[in-house]
Structure formats: structure tokens, C-alpha cells
Design an enzyme around this catalytic site. Structure first.
Site, PDB file in Angstrom:
ATOM      1  N   THR A  32      13.281   2.644   0.324  1.00  0.00           N
ATOM      2  CA  THR A  32      12.784   3.892   0.910  1.00  0.00           C
ATOM      3  C   THR A  32      11.255   3.918   1.007  1.00  0.00           C
ATOM      4  O   THR A  32      10.688   4.851   1.568  1.00  0.00           O
ATOM      5  CB  THR A  32      13.251   5.107   0.076  1.00  0.00           C
ATOM      6  OG1 THR A  32      12.782   4.922  -1.273  1.00  0.00           O
ATOM      7  CG2 THR A  32      14.766   5.226   0.073  1.00  0.00           C
ATOM      8  N   GLY A  33      10.595   2.898   0.474  1.00  0.00           N
ATOM      9  CA  GLY A  33       9.131   2.853   0.515  1.00  0.00           C
ATOM     10  C   GLY A  33       8.610   2.404   1.872  1.00  0.00           C
ATOM     11  O   GLY A  33       9.392   2.110   2.789  1.00  0.00           O
ATOM     12  N   ARG A  75       3.214 -14.087  -8.258  1.00  0.00           N
ATOM     13  CA  ARG A  75       2.432 -14.875  -7.307  1.00  0.00           C
ATOM     14  C   ARG A  75       1.709 -16.066  -7.920  1.00  0.00           C
ATOM     15  O   ARG A  75       1.623 -17.128  -7.313  1.00  0.00           O
ATOM     16  CB  ARG A  75       1.402 -13.973  -6.603  1.00  0.00           C
ATOM     17  CG  ARG A  75       2.018 -13.060  -5.576  1.00  0.00           C
ATOM     18  CD  ARG A  75       0.946 -12.181  -4.950  1.00  0.00           C
ATOM     19  NE  ARG A  75       1.538 -11.119  -4.144  1.00  0.00           N
ATOM     20  CZ  ARG A  75       0.958  -9.940  -3.916  1.00  0.00           C
ATOM     21  NH1 ARG A  75      -0.244  -9.670  -4.430  1.00  0.00           N
ATOM     22  NH2 ARG A  75       1.552  -9.034  -3.183  1.00  0.00           N
ATOM     23  N   CYS A 107      -1.471  -8.305   1.061  1.00  0.00           N
ATOM     24  CA  CYS A 107      -1.608  -7.931   2.470  1.00  0.00           C
ATOM     25  C   CYS A 107      -2.933  -8.349   3.113  1.00  0.00           C
ATOM     26  O   CYS A 107      -3.003  -8.545   4.324  1.00  0.00           O
ATOM     27  CB  CYS A 107      -1.432  -6.426   2.615  1.00  0.00           C
ATOM     28  SG  CYS A 107      -2.428  -5.478   1.451  1.00  0.00           S
ATOM     29  N   GLN A 127      -9.449  -1.476   4.509  1.00  0.00           N
ATOM     30  CA  GLN A 127      -8.012  -1.399   4.280  1.00  0.00           C
ATOM     31  C   GLN A 127      -7.458   0.014   4.481  1.00  0.00           C
ATOM     32  O   GLN A 127      -8.049   1.004   4.048  1.00  0.00           O
ATOM     33  CB  GLN A 127      -7.699  -1.899   2.869  1.00  0.00           C
ATOM     34  CG  GLN A 127      -8.096  -3.363   2.691  1.00  0.00           C
ATOM     35  CD  GLN A 127      -7.752  -3.946   1.333  1.00  0.00           C
ATOM     36  OE1 GLN A 127      -8.589  -4.583   0.715  1.00  0.00           O
ATOM     37  NE2 GLN A 127      -6.533  -3.741   0.863  1.00  0.00           N
ATOM     38  N   SER A 139      -1.961   3.075   4.278  1.00  0.00           N
ATOM     39  CA  SER A 139      -0.566   2.677   4.078  1.00  0.00           C
ATOM     40  C   SER A 139      -0.414   1.627   2.987  1.00  0.00           C
ATOM     41  O   SER A 139       0.701   1.400   2.517  1.00  0.00           O
ATOM     42  CB  SER A 139       0.033   2.165   5.391  1.00  0.00           C
ATOM     43  OG  SER A 139      -0.661   1.007   5.827  1.00  0.00           O
ATOM     44  N   ARG A 188     -11.299   0.662   0.871  1.00  0.00           N
ATOM     45  CA  ARG A 188     -10.299   1.481   1.542  1.00  0.00           C
ATOM     46  C   ARG A 188     -11.027   2.347   2.574  1.00  0.00           C
ATOM     47  O   ARG A 188     -12.090   2.903   2.296  1.00  0.00           O
ATOM     48  CB  ARG A 188      -9.610   2.369   0.514  1.00  0.00           C
ATOM     49  CG  ARG A 188      -8.347   2.998   0.995  1.00  0.00           C
ATOM     50  CD  ARG A 188      -7.197   2.043   1.121  1.00  0.00           C
ATOM     51  NE  ARG A 188      -6.655   1.609  -0.164  1.00  0.00           N
ATOM     52  CZ  ARG A 188      -5.628   0.777  -0.286  1.00  0.00           C
ATOM     53  NH1 ARG A 188      -5.034   0.283   0.785  1.00  0.00           N
ATOM     54  NH2 ARG A 188      -5.196   0.422  -1.484  1.00  0.00           N
ATOM     55  N   HIS A 243      -4.917  -3.236   8.331  1.00  0.00           N
ATOM     56  CA  HIS A 243      -6.127  -3.640   7.623  1.00  0.00           C
ATOM     57  C   HIS A 243      -7.039  -4.428   8.565  1.00  0.00           C
ATOM     58  O   HIS A 243      -6.556  -5.185   9.413  1.00  0.00           O
ATOM     59  CB  HIS A 243      -5.787  -4.565   6.453  1.00  0.00           C
ATOM     60  CG  HIS A 243      -5.105  -3.890   5.304  1.00  0.00           C
ATOM     61  ND1 HIS A 243      -4.874  -2.537   5.232  1.00  0.00           N
ATOM     62  CD2 HIS A 243      -4.616  -4.411   4.134  1.00  0.00           C
ATOM     63  CE1 HIS A 243      -4.274  -2.254   4.087  1.00  0.00           C
ATOM     64  NE2 HIS A 243      -4.097  -3.366   3.409  1.00  0.00           N
ATOM     65  N   ASN A 264      -0.717  -4.217   8.078  1.00  0.00           N
ATOM     66  CA  ASN A 264      -0.537  -4.621   6.677  1.00  0.00           C
ATOM     67  C   ASN A 264       0.891  -4.437   6.192  1.00  0.00           C
ATOM     68  O   ASN A 264       1.322  -5.110   5.259  1.00  0.00           O
ATOM     69  CB  ASN A 264      -1.504  -3.864   5.759  1.00  0.00           C
ATOM     70  CG  ASN A 264      -1.492  -2.370   5.978  1.00  0.00           C
ATOM     71  OD1 ASN A 264      -1.817  -1.907   7.079  1.00  0.00           O
ATOM     72  ND2 ASN A 264      -1.126  -1.595   4.967  1.00  0.00           N
TER      73      ASN A 264
END
Lengths: 352, 352
Positions: free
Chosen positions: B18-19, B106, B137, B164, B167, B245, B252, B325
Site C-alpha cells: 500500500t506504500g 545492500r 533511488c 530529491q 515521494s 530535499r 529526483h 525515483n
């Protein structure tokens, strides 16, 4: 009230008095109590006749076409490059000292390009051209931090990305951003106004400020290189920039990467920058503190944050700069030039 | 319709369905016709029970706490780092291949960090950890342009400043920006919401993305360094970043300065970048053309503009990058990883 009858106080004209920089000049002249014997507000014939209060008195805006520069000792020009190119020669010929906030004279060898905190010494003599040039709004905060770094560690390279506010395009730039934002909030697919910013700036970032040059860099990017070199007296300074407009009303920000000849210690760098005139370092103690356009602090300071030396290269560090582009980047610098010139007594008009 | 009965088609779960990234994954699975035998939408218990249409069928969102990972062959995780840390081990233990869109795995040496256009070859074997990590991203578009440059001219240094979008903080980030902007338009002095962005992002730029590290760099800035090195297989790559941001809803942007070992010719650079998979160069012909977040073009491409070699240093050039992004920087990369893994046939579940 800074209107005085003292015959040594200058007679001043503000050309472009109704614009964003002009209005800020009026604010600053009042705030700082700059003494004047006469004050003339001058603008295009479109604005002539408007009444503007300054220091308790109402001033009627005069038309530039009819203005007699023989009436003044200092003329501040902030009505755009083409107006300066057309009218500065007349002002100089009539004996006024011109403080020009456009790019018309900045690179002229007979015109000093001045950031008083950095290179006031070039004002030891009156300018050969009769003009003192005020640098570009992104260049001023940059050289304010670069000079002490150059002296202490030597600069090898400077890489700058800017985050420039709508007010760089004046009152109309601000209005276009606010109007476009309102429209976009109601309907994300609507066509937005794009006279000042193209494509529109609302909820966007636009990596294109001023005209394209043959080099592929924009004029704004080129100014940052050429003007930094001239102000700092470093004709080979290796500096390069990407200039970007962001949807901020006022105050420019810059992400600045500096490479030095010698290794840099963060504590010493923070101390050095903190001791500069009208510079505030936000993260001296709390490393999570930083300035933003909406929350910087004193509007007449260059605000610094995110001071950090690269963990894998002690000869490289980042700074984040925020400064009010209408004040620090334009009108304040011009007023400080006038204050210095007055203190040196080389005005060509009333104090002759 | 991509629901198929073919027993070789995988059974898929989307964790965090749902994100913002989860919704984009659903869009992409539909758009690209990714074949699946079963599709499970999974989220926190707060969202459980919601009905979401996918490919003509309605799916009920299931609660992560009750979900049996034994039901699926591939699990996409995009519900945040702490959720991945808590639940990925269970998914792997049940035999699911995990494609993780958080930073949890990662930098794990047994987990490949994959941008399919760049280093798909690391997927020649199934991942030792059972997890394939999707990069940050801002890192994905960067490595997409750096790899060909490294191969042709050799990279000495990369300096990046980012712009950025909201979102990156999900649906709530977007809502906070829009809400704050509406409030600020009505009353510039009002207190703005600042749960996702602090200080508030409306009409502001905030040079602080993710947590502060001991080095003084933020986690976002550190990710760009570490992940670029891992993906490109260049453990000593000299790359440094400031992450900022900006009040943009989605996509982005990055201003990228690259210094190379050998002199660069702009025409050759433009040609090289234009030939990369899913990369669009905007200023190949018209040097005044450039992408912005609001006007870039194909949402699945990395968009490049302002390609310019320094006039005083042929071993240095700038690029301006724009990419979605949520797609290029997250969901699309994850789907492309799955497509590659399916083509290689090393899924550990249904196709065994």
C-alpha cells in the site's frame, strides 16, 4: 529618519526603486540609518508618479527618462543590465558615483567588482570608470567563504551546485511561483504561467538560469566563475558551477565542494569561518543543525552548515550556504559599498 | 491480465503493497505484463483488509504478521528497513527469493546489489543470502551514466548534489508537502506540518536526507558512495555527495560533476550516453533543452541534460540527471531484477 542637512551627506538616487532589489535598498537605507541629503526614487515611466514612504517622508517615483543625474552624488542602479548599459554613462558624465547591481560593468577592467568584506582595498582609489560593480547574487556568499579557505589551505578546485530562489527574477518571479503553485494545487495537470520561469517553477526544479553561452554553460554559471576570480584576485581559480532555480520564494542556497592544497581540519575550518564578518556557522556544536531558506537567522549574514571533510580525502570538504539573495546577494552588498566609499571620502559629487 | 496458470510462472508477494513504492510495483507489474500464478498484497495490520484491484481482479491486503512466505517464489520488500530486517530472514527460510528495496542487505557481501542495466552478471548464480538488493533511488540513475564513462575515459572523481522529491518519504511525504504548501500560501507565517520533513519542505530546500553519521555525512550521502562502489565494482571510486530535499512531488534530480583520467569530447559523450539502455539525452541537438521533474519524458528512463565539458578543463564535465525515483529509482529496478532472475531460471520456489 536619515534625512540630514549636513552638506557632507550625499544626495542619492535609486534607479529601479520599485523593483525587488530597489525595495530592499530602501529598507536597508532606513534600517542602517544611511545618511543622505536628498533621496530620489527613479524607475521606468510605467512606475513614475507612485508614492513611496521612506524615513517618514513620502517620495514620488520619478521617470528615468527625465531624471537629471547632476542632482546626485551616488546612483544605485538595479533596473537590469540593459538599463545600466543605456543610462550609467550619462550618470557618470554628470559626476555621480554609480554602484551598479547588474552585470553591465562587472568584467570591465576599469571597474572594481566589490564585496566589501573581501576586497574593499580595491576602493582605496575612486574607480577609473566612475562605476563600482556589485557582484552576482550567488557569487557574493561563495567568495565570502572561499577567501579565508584560500589563505589558510590554498584552493585547488571548487564545484558548486546552486538552489536559487524565485526572487532572483524580482517581484514578478515571486508572483509567478506563488500563482503557479496555487493553480497546480487545484489541478496538477493545468498549464502554469511560465513567463519568468520556463518550464514553470511550481513543484519543479529548473537547471537553467539566464542565457545559454557558446560553452554550453549558462551566463549565471559563467558569472560565478569569472566574478569569483576577479573578486578574489585569482585569475586561474578552478571553479565550476551548475545553477538551478528551485521553488523557494527568497534566499539562495549552494552546495559547495572545495578541494584544497593542504589537508583541512574540520574544527579549524569551523573556527575560521565563524570568525568571518557577518558569517554564521550553524553546525559548530550540533552537527545536525543547518540553515535553510525559510529558517536561516540574521537576514544580513551568510549562513553555513553541513561543514564536513571527506572521510576518504582530507583535502576535500563540503559546505552548505544559505543567504538572502536580495540583501546579502544584492542590496546589502551595494549599501556596504556606499558606506565604505563614504568613509573613504572619494565621492565625486556633494563632498567634492 | 497477467494472471496465468502456467506452473512455471512465479507466485509473488508484495510486502508494503500500500506504500508509494508498493503501488508503483503494482502499476509496473500490470504495465509490463509480468506473469504470475498467484499475487499476494501484504502490508501492516493497519492496512490489512483493504481491497486493491490488480489486472482485473480484486486483491485483499493481508497482514504481514500472519503471512506464510511458503506460499510464494518471489517476495518484493518495500516496507522500510526495519520491516526487512525483521521479516526477510523468515521469507528466505521458507524458500522465497527476496528482492529488497531497503538498505537492510545492500552492503551484505553475500547479497548482490543490482542495477540490471549495469551489473546483471552478478546474477549469474542465485544469491548466497537468498536476497537481491535494490539500490538507493539516487544511486541507480547515477551508476547508469557513470559505468560507460568509467569504461571509456576512466573516472577520477564524482561530485554530486541532489534535488530529491517528497515521494522519497512515501505517500505521507507527498501529502505533507502539498498540505504545507496550501497552508503557506494562505499564511506565510503559519506553522507548517513537519513530521516527514524538518524543517518543513514547502517553499524550502532541506539539505538533510536520512540520519546523520559519525562522519558528518548523512546516511543518504553515505549510501551513494558505498552503493556506487559496490554496483560498479570499483571499491576505491572517489565519489562524494550532498543530498538535498526539494519541494517537488516526484522525480529526483542530480547535478553531477565528473572528472576523468582522459580528456572528454562532448559529442562522443552525448553519443555514448544516448546509446545506453533506457537513457534519454535531451541536449544532443538543442543545447538549451533539458529535463525537469515535471517535464522529463518516458517515466522509465534516466533523463540527461546540460551535458557540458569544462571550457578550462577537458577532463571535467557536468551532467544534469532526472529520473522517477519511485520507478527508475525503486520499483522498476526491482521488477527488472525479477524479470532477469526469471529469465535465468534460478527461482527457488515454484520453478524448482
Amino acid at each position: 529618519m536619515t534625512l540630514v542637512t549636513d552638506p557632507t551627506a550625499p544626495r542619492i538616487a535609486l534607479i529601479g526603486a520599485t523593483g525587488a532589489v530597489g525595495s530592499t535598498l530602501i529598507e536597508l537605507i532606513e534600517e542602517r540609518g544611511l545618511r543622505y541629503r536628498e533621496l530620489y526614487l527613479v524607475a521606468s515611466s510605467r512606475s513614475a508618479g507612485r508614492q513611496i514612504p521612506v524615513g517618514g517622508q513620502t517620495h514620488e517615483v520619478r521617470s528615468l527618462e527625465d531624471f537629471d543625474f547632476g542632482l546626485v552624488d551616488i546612483a544605485f542602479f538595479s533596473a537590469g543590465t540593459s538599463v545600466s548599459r543605456a543610462w550609467v554613462p550619462a550618470a557618470v558624465a554628470k559626476g555621480a558615483l554609480v554602484i551598479d547591481n547588474t552585470r553591465a560593468y562587472r568584467m570591465d577592467p576599469d571597474t572594481p567588482l566589490v564585496v566589501p568584506q573581501i576586497n574593499y582595498a580595491v576602493l582605496d582609489r575612486p574607480p577609473g570608470s566612475g562605476v563600482i560593480a556589485n557582484p552576482n547574487c550567488s557569487t557574493i556568499p561563495l567568495v565570502r567563504v572561499l577567501q579565508p579557505v584560500e589563505r589558510r589551505w590554498g584552493i585547488r578546485q571548487v564545484v558548486v551546485s546552486t538552489y536559487q530562489a524565485a526572487s532572483g527574477q524580482g517581484h514578478q518571479g515571486i508572483e509567478e511561483l506563488l500563482e503557479g503553485t496555487e493553480v497546480a494545487l487545484r489541478d496538477p495537470d493545468a498549464d502554469l504561467p511560465s513567463e519568468r520561469f520556463s518550464p514553470p517553477l511550481a513543484f519543479n526544479v529548473v537547471p537553467f538560469v539566464d542565457e545559454l553561452q557558446d560553452s554550453g554553460f549558462t551566463l549565471e554559471e559563467q558569472k560565478m566563475v569569472q566574478e569569483s576570480r576577479k573578486i578574489l584576485g585569482l585569475p586561474d581559480l578552478d571553479v565550476t558551477a551548475t545553477c538551478v532555480r528551485v521553488p523557494v520564494v527568497n534566499s539562495h542556497s549552494e552546495a559547495v565542494w572545495v578541494q584544497t592544497q593542504e589537508p583541512v581540519d574540520r574544527a579549524e575550518l569551523v573556527g575560521l569561518l565563524s570568525r568571518q564578518t557577518e558569517v554564521t556557522v550553524h553546525d559548530a556544536e550540533n552537527r545536525a543543525a543547518f540553515p535553510t531558506p525559510l529558517k536561516a537567522g540574521h537576514p544580513d549574514h551568510v549562513h553555513v552548515g553541513r561543514v564536513r571533510v571527506s572521510p576518504h580525502n582530507p583535502r576535500g570538504f563540503w559546505l552548505w550556504l544559505v543567504s538572502d539573495n536580495l540583501r546579502v546577494g544584492a542590496a546589502l552588498n551595494a549599501v556596504q559599498i556606499a558606506e565604505y566609499a563614504l568613509a573613504r571620502g572619494f565621492l565625486s559629487g556633494g563632498v567634492r
